[in-house]
Design a protein around this motif. Sequence first.
Motif, PDB file in Angstrom:
ATOM      1  N   PHE A  58       0.830  -1.202   0.000  1.00  0.00           N
ATOM      2  CA  PHE A  58       0.000   0.000   0.000  1.00  0.00           C
ATOM      3  C   PHE A  58       0.868   1.257   0.000  1.00  0.00           C
ATOM      4  CE2 PHE A  58      -2.429   3.355   2.170  1.00  0.00           C
ATOM      5  CZ  PHE A  58      -3.440   3.503   1.240  1.00  0.00           C
ATOM      6  N   HIS A  59       1.902   1.295   0.824  1.00  0.00           N
ATOM      7  CA  HIS A  59       2.785   2.469   0.869  1.00  0.00           C
ATOM      8  C   HIS A  59       3.456   2.702  -0.478  1.00  0.00           C
ATOM      9  CE1 HIS A  59       3.249   2.701   5.535  1.00  0.00           C
ATOM     10  NE2 HIS A  59       2.016   2.798   5.133  1.00  0.00           N
ATOM     11  N   LYS A  60       3.836   1.625  -1.163  1.00  0.00           N
ATOM     12  CA  LYS A  60       4.465   1.750  -2.488  1.00  0.00           C
ATOM     13  C   LYS A  60       3.466   2.234  -3.539  1.00  0.00           C
ATOM     14  CE  LYS A  60       8.049  -1.696  -1.807  1.00  0.00           C
ATOM     15  NZ  LYS A  60       8.557  -3.031  -2.188  1.00  0.00           N
ATOM     16  N   ALA A  61       2.182   1.980  -3.316  1.00  0.00           N
ATOM     17  CA  ALA A  61       1.145   2.342  -4.288  1.00  0.00           C
ATOM     18  C   ALA A  61       0.700   3.796  -4.172  1.00  0.00           C
ATOM     19  CB  ALA A  61      -0.056   1.430  -4.117  1.00  0.00           C
ATOM     20  N   ILE A  62       1.079   4.470  -3.097  1.00  0.00           N
ATOM     21  CA  ILE A  62       0.687   5.875  -2.910  1.00  0.00           C
ATOM     22  C   ILE A  62       1.398   6.732  -3.949  1.00  0.00           C
ATOM     23  CG2 ILE A  62       0.798   7.843  -1.316  1.00  0.00           C
ATOM     24  CD1 ILE A  62       0.582   5.789   0.983  1.00  0.00           C
ATOM     25  N   ASP A  63       0.663   7.665  -4.510  1.00  0.00           N
ATOM     26  CA  ASP A  63       1.198   8.565  -5.530  1.00  0.00           C
ATOM     27  C   ASP A  63       2.515   9.165  -5.048  1.00  0.00           C
ATOM     28  OD1 ASP A  63       1.704  10.588  -7.412  1.00  0.00           O
ATOM     29  OD2 ASP A  63      -0.398  11.153  -7.574  1.00  0.00           O
ATOM     30  N   SER A  67       4.149  13.553  -0.114  1.00  0.00           N
ATOM     31  CA  SER A  67       5.245  13.317   0.838  1.00  0.00           C
ATOM     32  C   SER A  67       4.733  12.406   1.946  1.00  0.00           C
ATOM     33  CB  SER A  67       5.763  14.633   1.415  1.00  0.00           C
ATOM     34  OG  SER A  67       4.752  15.280   2.138  1.00  0.00           O
ATOM     35  N   LEU A  68       5.481  11.359   2.222  1.00  0.00           N
ATOM     36  CA  LEU A  68       5.005  10.321   3.141  1.00  0.00           C
ATOM     37  C   LEU A  68       5.530  10.500   4.558  1.00  0.00           C
ATOM     38  CD1 LEU A  68       5.148   7.203   0.819  1.00  0.00           C
ATOM     39  CD2 LEU A  68       3.218   8.675   1.354  1.00  0.00           C
ATOM     40  N   GLU A  69       5.133  11.589   5.173  1.00  0.00           N
ATOM     41  CA  GLU A  69       5.446  11.788   6.585  1.00  0.00           C
ATOM     42  C   GLU A  69       4.437  10.969   7.389  1.00  0.00           C
ATOM     43  OE1 GLU A  69       4.955  15.969   6.891  1.00  0.00           O
ATOM     44  OE2 GLU A  69       6.523  16.371   5.431  1.00  0.00           O
ATOM     45  N   GLU A  70       4.750  10.707   8.637  1.00  0.00           N
ATOM     46  CA  GLU A  70       3.893   9.845   9.469  1.00  0.00           C
ATOM     47  C   GLU A  70       2.460  10.377   9.575  1.00  0.00           C
ATOM     48  OE1 GLU A  70       2.991   6.447  11.111  1.00  0.00           O
ATOM     49  OE2 GLU A  70       5.016   6.893  10.420  1.00  0.00           O
ATOM     50  N   GLU A  71       2.311  11.684   9.777  1.00  0.00           N
ATOM     51  CA  GLU A  71       0.976  12.276   9.898  1.00  0.00           C
ATOM     52  C   GLU A  71       0.202  12.129   8.585  1.00  0.00           C
ATOM     53  OE1 GLU A  71      -0.457  16.745  10.385  1.00  0.00           O
ATOM     54  OE2 GLU A  71       0.575  16.019  12.189  1.00  0.00           O
ATOM     55  N   THR A  72       0.905  12.314   7.462  1.00  0.00           N
ATOM     56  CA  THR A  72       0.271  12.168   6.153  1.00  0.00           C
ATOM     57  C   THR A  72      -0.155  10.722   5.925  1.00  0.00           C
ATOM     58  OG1 THR A  72       1.679  13.944   5.309  1.00  0.00           O
ATOM     59  CG2 THR A  72       0.576  12.569   3.680  1.00  0.00           C
ATOM     60  N   LEU A  73       0.699   9.787   6.288  1.00  0.00           N
ATOM     61  CA  LEU A  73       0.359   8.370   6.138  1.00  0.00           C
ATOM     62  C   LEU A  73      -0.883   7.996   6.940  1.00  0.00           C
ATOM     63  CD1 LEU A  73       3.795   6.523   6.113  1.00  0.00           C
ATOM     64  CD2 LEU A  73       2.069   6.529   4.314  1.00  0.00           C
ATOM     65  N   THR A  74      -0.999   8.568   8.121  1.00  0.00           N
ATOM     66  CA  THR A  74      -2.177   8.302   8.954  1.00  0.00           C
ATOM     67  C   THR A  74      -3.434   8.821   8.263  1.00  0.00           C
ATOM     68  OG1 THR A  74      -0.833   8.431  10.949  1.00  0.00           O
ATOM     69  CG2 THR A  74      -3.208   8.681  11.234  1.00  0.00           C
ATOM     70  N   SER A  75      -3.362  10.036   7.723  1.00  0.00           N
ATOM     71  CA  SER A  75      -4.504  10.610   7.010  1.00  0.00           C
ATOM     72  C   SER A  75      -4.840   9.791   5.774  1.00  0.00           C
ATOM     73  CB  SER A  75      -4.204  12.049   6.578  1.00  0.00           C
ATOM     74  OG  SER A  75      -4.111  12.893   7.687  1.00  0.00           O
ATOM     75  N   ILE A  76      -3.821   9.401   5.019  1.00  0.00           N
ATOM     76  CA  ILE A  76      -4.047   8.601   3.814  1.00  0.00           C
ATOM     77  C   ILE A  76      -4.685   7.268   4.187  1.00  0.00           C
ATOM     78  CG2 ILE A  76      -2.892   7.333   1.957  1.00  0.00           C
ATOM     79  CD1 ILE A  76      -0.941   9.699   1.770  1.00  0.00           C
ATOM     80  N   GLY A  77      -4.248   6.683   5.298  1.00  0.00           N
ATOM     81  CA  GLY A  77      -4.852   5.437   5.762  1.00  0.00           C
ATOM     82  C   GLY A  77      -6.332   5.604   6.053  1.00  0.00           C
ATOM     83  N   THR A  78      -6.691   6.723   6.676  1.00  0.00           N
ATOM     84  CA  THR A  78      -8.096   7.002   6.982  1.00  0.00           C
ATOM     85  C   THR A  78      -8.902   7.160   5.695  1.00  0.00           C
ATOM     86  OG1 THR A  78      -7.477   8.093   9.044  1.00  0.00           O
ATOM     87  CG2 THR A  78      -9.667   8.606   8.167  1.00  0.00           C
ATOM     88  N   VAL A  79      -8.351   7.911   4.738  1.00  0.00           N
ATOM     89  CA  VAL A  79      -9.046   8.133   3.468  1.00  0.00           C
ATOM     90  C   VAL A  79      -9.138   6.823   2.680  1.00  0.00           C
ATOM     91  CG1 VAL A  79      -8.970   9.380   1.267  1.00  0.00           C
ATOM     92  CG2 VAL A  79      -8.414  10.571   3.398  1.00  0.00           C
ATOM     93  N   ALA A  80      -8.085   6.018   2.721  1.00  0.00           N
ATOM     94  CA  ALA A  80      -8.095   4.727   2.022  1.00  0.00           C
ATOM     95  C   ALA A  80      -9.167   3.806   2.612  1.00  0.00           C
ATOM     96  CB  ALA A  80      -6.718   4.076   2.105  1.00  0.00           C
ATOM     97  N   GLN A  81      -9.286   3.813   3.915  1.00  0.00           N
ATOM     98  CA  GLN A  81     -10.307   2.994   4.567  1.00  0.00           C
ATOM     99  C   GLN A  81     -11.698   3.469   4.148  1.00  0.00           C
ATOM    100  OE1 GLN A  81     -10.255   3.192   8.866  1.00  0.00           O
ATOM    101  NE2 GLN A  81     -11.189   1.164   9.036  1.00  0.00           N
TER     102      GLN A  81
END
Length: 178
Positions: A58-63, A67-81
């Motif tokens: 999933f992390h590799k599939a992100i555009d 920028s993949l900072e921890e806070e951004t990853l958390t938000s992306i995880g929420t949006v992905a869910q």
Amino acid sequence: MPQVRVTGRVTTKSDIFSFGVILMELITGRKALDESQPEESTHLVTWFRRIQLNKELFHKAIDPVISLEEETLTSIGTVAQLAGYCCAREPHQRPDMGHAVNVISSLSELWKPSDPDSDDSYGIDLDMTLPQALKKWQAFEDGDSATSSFLASLSNTQHSIPTRPAGFAESFTSADGR
């Protein structure tokens, strides 16, 4: 009288599915249907469901522009869910748009530009109203007359539509149209 079953109609559940697809497109930077991809990755929703289960994939599939900072990853995880729920196979399993808006709006404060003084903001305060921002952008672009003309036309659109067309009878009411 026999009942006719309607198929292919647009419903709020198909709207939320489409919204989920858009979220997936935003996260991955891919199109909903991309025939240039291998067969198992052609359909974004099917592929997304599969890669979402594996954190590393999933992390590799992100555009890559994100920028993949921890806070951004958390938000992306929420949006992905949320995207996954919106694209559930069965319509009754999909949330309504009100739920989607609540999830997205809860993240909106986190989604401010990381560098508000960067050149990308054109010196516009992101708390300005749209007309204020357009005027500031117009001042920034003052050398470009095409852009200035376009922006000027946008700011005048509210006055360009007459409230009553010329020659329209003053006494006309909705009862006359019956």
